[in-house]
Motif scaffolding. Sequence first.
Motif, PDB file in Angstrom:
ATOM      1  N   ASP A   1       5.548 -10.539  -2.785  1.00  0.00           N
ATOM      2  CA  ASP A   1       4.525 -11.317  -3.486  1.00  0.00           C
ATOM      3  C   ASP A   1       3.181 -11.306  -2.775  1.00  0.00           C
ATOM      4  OD1 ASP A   1       5.258 -12.807  -1.318  1.00  0.00           O
ATOM      5  OD2 ASP A   1       5.779 -14.617  -2.442  1.00  0.00           O
ATOM      6  N   LYS A   2       3.137 -10.719  -1.578  1.00  0.00           N
ATOM      7  CA  LYS A   2       1.867 -10.575  -0.853  1.00  0.00           C
ATOM      8  C   LYS A   2       1.256  -9.184  -1.047  1.00  0.00           C
ATOM      9  CE  LYS A   2       2.299 -14.660   1.093  1.00  0.00           C
ATOM     10  NZ  LYS A   2       1.448 -15.796   0.698  1.00  0.00           N
ATOM     11  N   GLY A   3       1.944  -8.332  -1.804  1.00  0.00           N
ATOM     12  CA  GLY A   3       1.437  -6.968  -2.023  1.00  0.00           C
ATOM     13  C   GLY A   3       1.814  -6.000  -0.931  1.00  0.00           C
ATOM     14  N   ARG A   4       2.777  -6.385  -0.076  1.00  0.00           N
ATOM     15  CA  ARG A   4       3.188  -5.503   1.025  1.00  0.00           C
ATOM     16  C   ARG A   4       4.285  -4.553   0.550  1.00  0.00           C
ATOM     17  NH1 ARG A   4       3.448 -10.589   5.083  1.00  0.00           N
ATOM     18  NH2 ARG A   4       4.911 -11.162   3.420  1.00  0.00           N
ATOM     19  N   ILE A   5       4.053  -3.274   0.733  1.00  0.00           N
ATOM     20  CA  ILE A   5       5.009  -2.245   0.317  1.00  0.00           C
ATOM     21  C   ILE A   5       5.792  -1.779   1.539  1.00  0.00           C
ATOM     22  CG2 ILE A   5       5.270   0.073  -0.657  1.00  0.00           C
ATOM     23  CD1 ILE A   5       2.760  -0.422  -2.274  1.00  0.00           C
ATOM     24  N   ALA A   6       7.122  -1.696   1.395  1.00  0.00           N
ATOM     25  CA  ALA A   6       7.995  -1.245   2.483  1.00  0.00           C
ATOM     26  C   ALA A   6       9.071  -0.326   1.906  1.00  0.00           C
ATOM     27  CB  ALA A   6       8.636  -2.442   3.183  1.00  0.00           C
ATOM     28  N   THR A   7       9.665   0.504   2.766  1.00  0.00           N
ATOM     29  CA  THR A   7      10.695   1.445   2.325  1.00  0.00           C
ATOM     30  C   THR A   7      12.028   0.732   2.122  1.00  0.00           C
ATOM     31  OG1 THR A   7      11.208   2.003   4.632  1.00  0.00           O
ATOM     32  CG2 THR A   7       9.604   3.392   3.498  1.00  0.00           C
ATOM     33  N   LEU A   8      12.766   1.208   1.113  1.00  0.00           N
ATOM     34  CA  LEU A   8      14.115   0.703   0.856  1.00  0.00           C
ATOM     35  C   LEU A   8      15.183   1.648   1.375  1.00  0.00           C
ATOM     36  CD1 LEU A   8      13.834  -0.631  -2.817  1.00  0.00           C
ATOM     37  CD2 LEU A   8      14.096  -1.985  -0.729  1.00  0.00           C
ATOM     38  N   GLN A   9      14.808   2.866   1.680  1.00  0.00           N
ATOM     39  CA  GLN A   9      15.762   3.860   2.180  1.00  0.00           C
ATOM     40  C   GLN A   9      15.036   4.859   3.067  1.00  0.00           C
ATOM     41  OE1 GLN A   9      16.225   7.151  -1.220  1.00  0.00           O
ATOM     42  NE2 GLN A   9      16.722   5.095  -2.006  1.00  0.00           N
TER      43      GLN A   9
ATOM     44  N   VAL B   1      14.556   2.317   7.084  1.00  0.00           N
ATOM     45  CA  VAL B   1      14.533   1.296   6.045  1.00  0.00           C
ATOM     46  C   VAL B   1      13.711   0.100   6.533  1.00  0.00           C
ATOM     47  CG1 VAL B   1      15.947  -0.320   4.718  1.00  0.00           C
ATOM     48  CG2 VAL B   1      16.763   2.015   5.138  1.00  0.00           C
ATOM     49  N   GLY B   2      12.845  -0.416   5.670  1.00  0.00           N
ATOM     50  CA  GLY B   2      12.015  -1.564   6.018  1.00  0.00           C
ATOM     51  C   GLY B   2      10.688  -1.213   6.644  1.00  0.00           C
ATOM     52  N   THR B   3      10.384   0.092   6.769  1.00  0.00           N
ATOM     53  CA  THR B   3       9.095   0.501   7.332  1.00  0.00           C
ATOM     54  C   THR B   3       7.954   0.047   6.430  1.00  0.00           C
ATOM     55  OG1 THR B   3      10.064   2.450   8.394  1.00  0.00           O
ATOM     56  CG2 THR B   3       7.685   2.483   8.032  1.00  0.00           C
ATOM     57  N   LYS B   4       6.974  -0.640   7.025  1.00  0.00           N
ATOM     58  CA  LYS B   4       5.809  -1.102   6.265  1.00  0.00           C
ATOM     59  C   LYS B   4       4.894   0.084   5.974  1.00  0.00           C
ATOM     60  CE  LYS B   4       7.030  -5.484   6.508  1.00  0.00           C
ATOM     61  NZ  LYS B   4       8.325  -5.281   7.181  1.00  0.00           N
ATOM     62  N   VAL B   5       4.471   0.204   4.713  1.00  0.00           N
ATOM     63  CA  VAL B   5       3.664   1.342   4.292  1.00  0.00           C
ATOM     64  C   VAL B   5       2.199   0.950   4.135  1.00  0.00           C
ATOM     65  CG1 VAL B   5       3.332   3.083   2.498  1.00  0.00           C
ATOM     66  CG2 VAL B   5       5.648   2.375   3.132  1.00  0.00           C
ATOM     67  N   ILE B   6       1.930  -0.086   3.335  1.00  0.00           N
ATOM     68  CA  ILE B   6       0.558  -0.506   3.061  1.00  0.00           C
ATOM     69  C   ILE B   6       0.615  -1.906   2.457  1.00  0.00           C
ATOM     70  CG2 ILE B   6       0.488   0.395   0.692  1.00  0.00           C
ATOM     71  CD1 ILE B   6      -2.393   1.312   1.209  1.00  0.00           C
ATOM     72  N   GLU B   7      -0.484  -2.615   2.580  1.00  0.00           N
ATOM     73  CA  GLU B   7      -0.588  -3.924   1.941  1.00  0.00           C
ATOM     74  C   GLU B   7      -1.712  -3.882   0.926  1.00  0.00           C
ATOM     75  OE1 GLU B   7      -1.281  -8.672   3.033  1.00  0.00           O
ATOM     76  OE2 GLU B   7      -0.769  -7.222   4.611  1.00  0.00           O
ATOM     77  N   LEU B   8      -1.375  -4.190  -0.327  1.00  0.00           N
ATOM     78  CA  LEU B   8      -2.351  -4.199  -1.404  1.00  0.00           C
ATOM     79  C   LEU B   8      -2.860  -5.620  -1.629  1.00  0.00           C
ATOM     80  CD1 LEU B   8      -0.517  -1.969  -4.046  1.00  0.00           C
ATOM     81  CD2 LEU B   8      -2.133  -1.241  -2.300  1.00  0.00           C
ATOM     82  N   LEU B   9      -4.048  -5.709  -2.186  1.00  0.00           N
ATOM     83  CA  LEU B   9      -4.602  -7.023  -2.512  1.00  0.00           C
ATOM     84  C   LEU B   9      -5.303  -6.937  -3.866  1.00  0.00           C
ATOM     85  CD1 LEU B   9      -5.190  -9.961  -1.730  1.00  0.00           C
ATOM     86  CD2 LEU B   9      -7.325  -9.138  -0.670  1.00  0.00           C
ATOM     87  N   ALA B  10      -4.758  -7.677  -4.829  1.00  0.00           N
ATOM     88  CA  ALA B  10      -5.427  -7.830  -6.121  1.00  0.00           C
ATOM     89  C   ALA B  10      -6.102  -9.200  -6.124  1.00  0.00           C
ATOM     90  CB  ALA B  10      -4.411  -7.720  -7.257  1.00  0.00           C
ATOM     91  N   VAL B  11      -7.368  -9.243  -6.462  1.00  0.00           N
ATOM     92  CA  VAL B  11      -8.161 -10.474  -6.368  1.00  0.00           C
ATOM     93  C   VAL B  11      -8.327 -11.093  -7.747  1.00  0.00           C
ATOM     94  CG1 VAL B  11     -10.360 -11.466  -5.684  1.00  0.00           C
ATOM     95  CG2 VAL B  11      -9.374  -9.579  -4.354  1.00  0.00           C
ATOM     96  N   ASP B  12      -8.016 -12.370  -7.859  1.00  0.00           N
ATOM     97  CA  ASP B  12      -8.210 -13.111  -9.100  1.00  0.00           C
ATOM     98  C   ASP B  12      -8.937 -14.407  -8.751  1.00  0.00           C
ATOM     99  OD1 ASP B  12      -7.930 -14.708 -11.426  1.00  0.00           O
ATOM    100  OD2 ASP B  12      -6.158 -13.568 -12.017  1.00  0.00           O
ATOM    101  N   PRO B  13     -10.173 -14.604  -9.227  1.00  0.00           N
ATOM    102  CA  PRO B  13     -10.967 -15.772  -8.829  1.00  0.00           C
ATOM    103  C   PRO B  13     -10.505 -17.095  -9.459  1.00  0.00           C
ATOM    104  CG  PRO B  13     -12.165 -14.462 -10.429  1.00  0.00           C
ATOM    105  CD  PRO B  13     -10.925 -13.692 -10.107  1.00  0.00           C
ATOM    106  N   ASP B  14      -9.545 -17.026 -10.401  1.00  0.00           N
ATOM    107  CA  ASP B  14      -9.086 -18.265 -11.031  1.00  0.00           C
ATOM    108  C   ASP B  14      -8.324 -19.129 -10.022  1.00  0.00           C
ATOM    109  OD1 ASP B  14     -10.112 -17.804 -13.615  1.00  0.00           O
ATOM    110  OD2 ASP B  14      -8.449 -16.419 -14.023  1.00  0.00           O
ATOM    111  N   ASN B  15      -8.273 -20.427 -10.350  1.00  0.00           N
ATOM    112  CA  ASN B  15      -7.510 -21.369  -9.537  1.00  0.00           C
ATOM    113  C   ASN B  15      -6.144 -21.611 -10.173  1.00  0.00           C
ATOM    114  OD1 ASN B  15      -9.626 -21.848  -7.664  1.00  0.00           O
ATOM    115  ND2 ASN B  15     -10.609 -23.217  -9.145  1.00  0.00           N
ATOM    116  N   GLY B  16      -5.231 -22.138  -9.370  1.00  0.00           N
ATOM    117  CA  GLY B  16      -3.926 -22.516  -9.884  1.00  0.00           C
ATOM    118  C   GLY B  16      -3.116 -21.321 -10.337  1.00  0.00           C
TER     119      GLY B  16
END
Length: 411
Positions: A39-47, A2-17
């Motif tokens: 909220d950073k796009g990091r995926i981890a296992t729950l079980q 549980v809690g193993t980090k799988v991958i980190e995703l990044l969606a890019v939005d050029p807008d401000n604020g």
Amino acid sequence: EVGTKVIELLAVDPDNGPYGTIDYTIINKLASEKFAIDDKGRIATLQKLDRENSTERIIAIKIMAKDRGGKVAFCTVRIILTDENDNPPQFKASEYTLSIQSNVSKGSPVIQVLAYDADEGVNADVTYSVDSVEDIAEDLVEINAATGVVKVKESLVGLENRALNFKVKAEDSRPPHWNSLVPVNLQVVPREVSLPRFSEPLYTFSASEDLPEGAEIGSVKAFAEEPIIYSLVKGTTAESNKDEVFSLDKKTGVLKVRKPVDHETTKWYQVDVLAHCSHQETDLVSLVSVNIQVQDINDNKPVFEADPYKAFVLENMPSGTTVIQVTANDQDTGSDGQVTYSLEAESGHHLRGLFTIDGESGWITTLKELDCEAQETYRFHVVATDHGRKVQLSSQTLVEVTVTDDNDNPP
């Protein structure tokens, strides 16, 4: 773990604020039960995950990235669970007992003992060896390390009415080298004693999923000078009839279904049948294997990955804007498991001209610009129907589309 980090995703939005701030959501239910995304796009296992669980071997995580202005993007992450050597080989039966004639030729195969390992690849490669041999059998039997076929090394003449008792060990090929043992008992009988002889070296039958309890699927037949009693070898796995799905008539050799069979759970069985008869108070036993293939019928509805689906569309977006993709899975095989999507008729009536769905992919798109001030939320059902040959099964899911506001109105 549980809690193993799988991958980190990044969606890019050029807008401000706020318009450039992105929130991530896992859309499909199965994935959301097993994984979390922050909220950073990091995926981890729950079980803890188990590759031997068929639903966990390959998991599609469907993610929606939404900015605070209501614009969205989608991404699918496919998780392939790699194997760990965590299962020992398992023999089909807990014990083998067989009669052999004393004049059996050197090198003749006597019996094949098989063990199956739930792991895959090298982790599931099994090597057989003779283990725990009693003195009398030590130099008389050998086993093929790859196939599990037991052979006689020397003449058994002079050993009539005695037993060769030993154990066979099955060991997998990678550390920690899990292993299992099974006892084998060979009863040597005089050459003039005729053993029960089956009509076939291997029997193959089929059983449909919709067979009622008590239905006959086939029969085995053995010949001997004395009356024969048939019995099933007690299996140790589901595939070898551990759950007593099949029964055998001890007098006729007729094989019947005792419990429902399910192709989605067990696609085939391999059971062993014994033929017993007596000769001068000596029990004579012969063995044969029976393969039973379970035939699939259309008995599973499509199952949606989420219910409801929650989607967001920014108002004033052009026709053809993607809303969300719905997916339904059907466990049946062939055309029975193929799915077509449609908007429910009642839903489609008041949404006609607003949304459409691709029948094959499940992607929902807009047919015109939407106006938040006219209507903020749309709710409708999507139907998934399989392509069953005799009967078509269907299910539905709710889709909730929220139209987010664009600053398009002056004071």
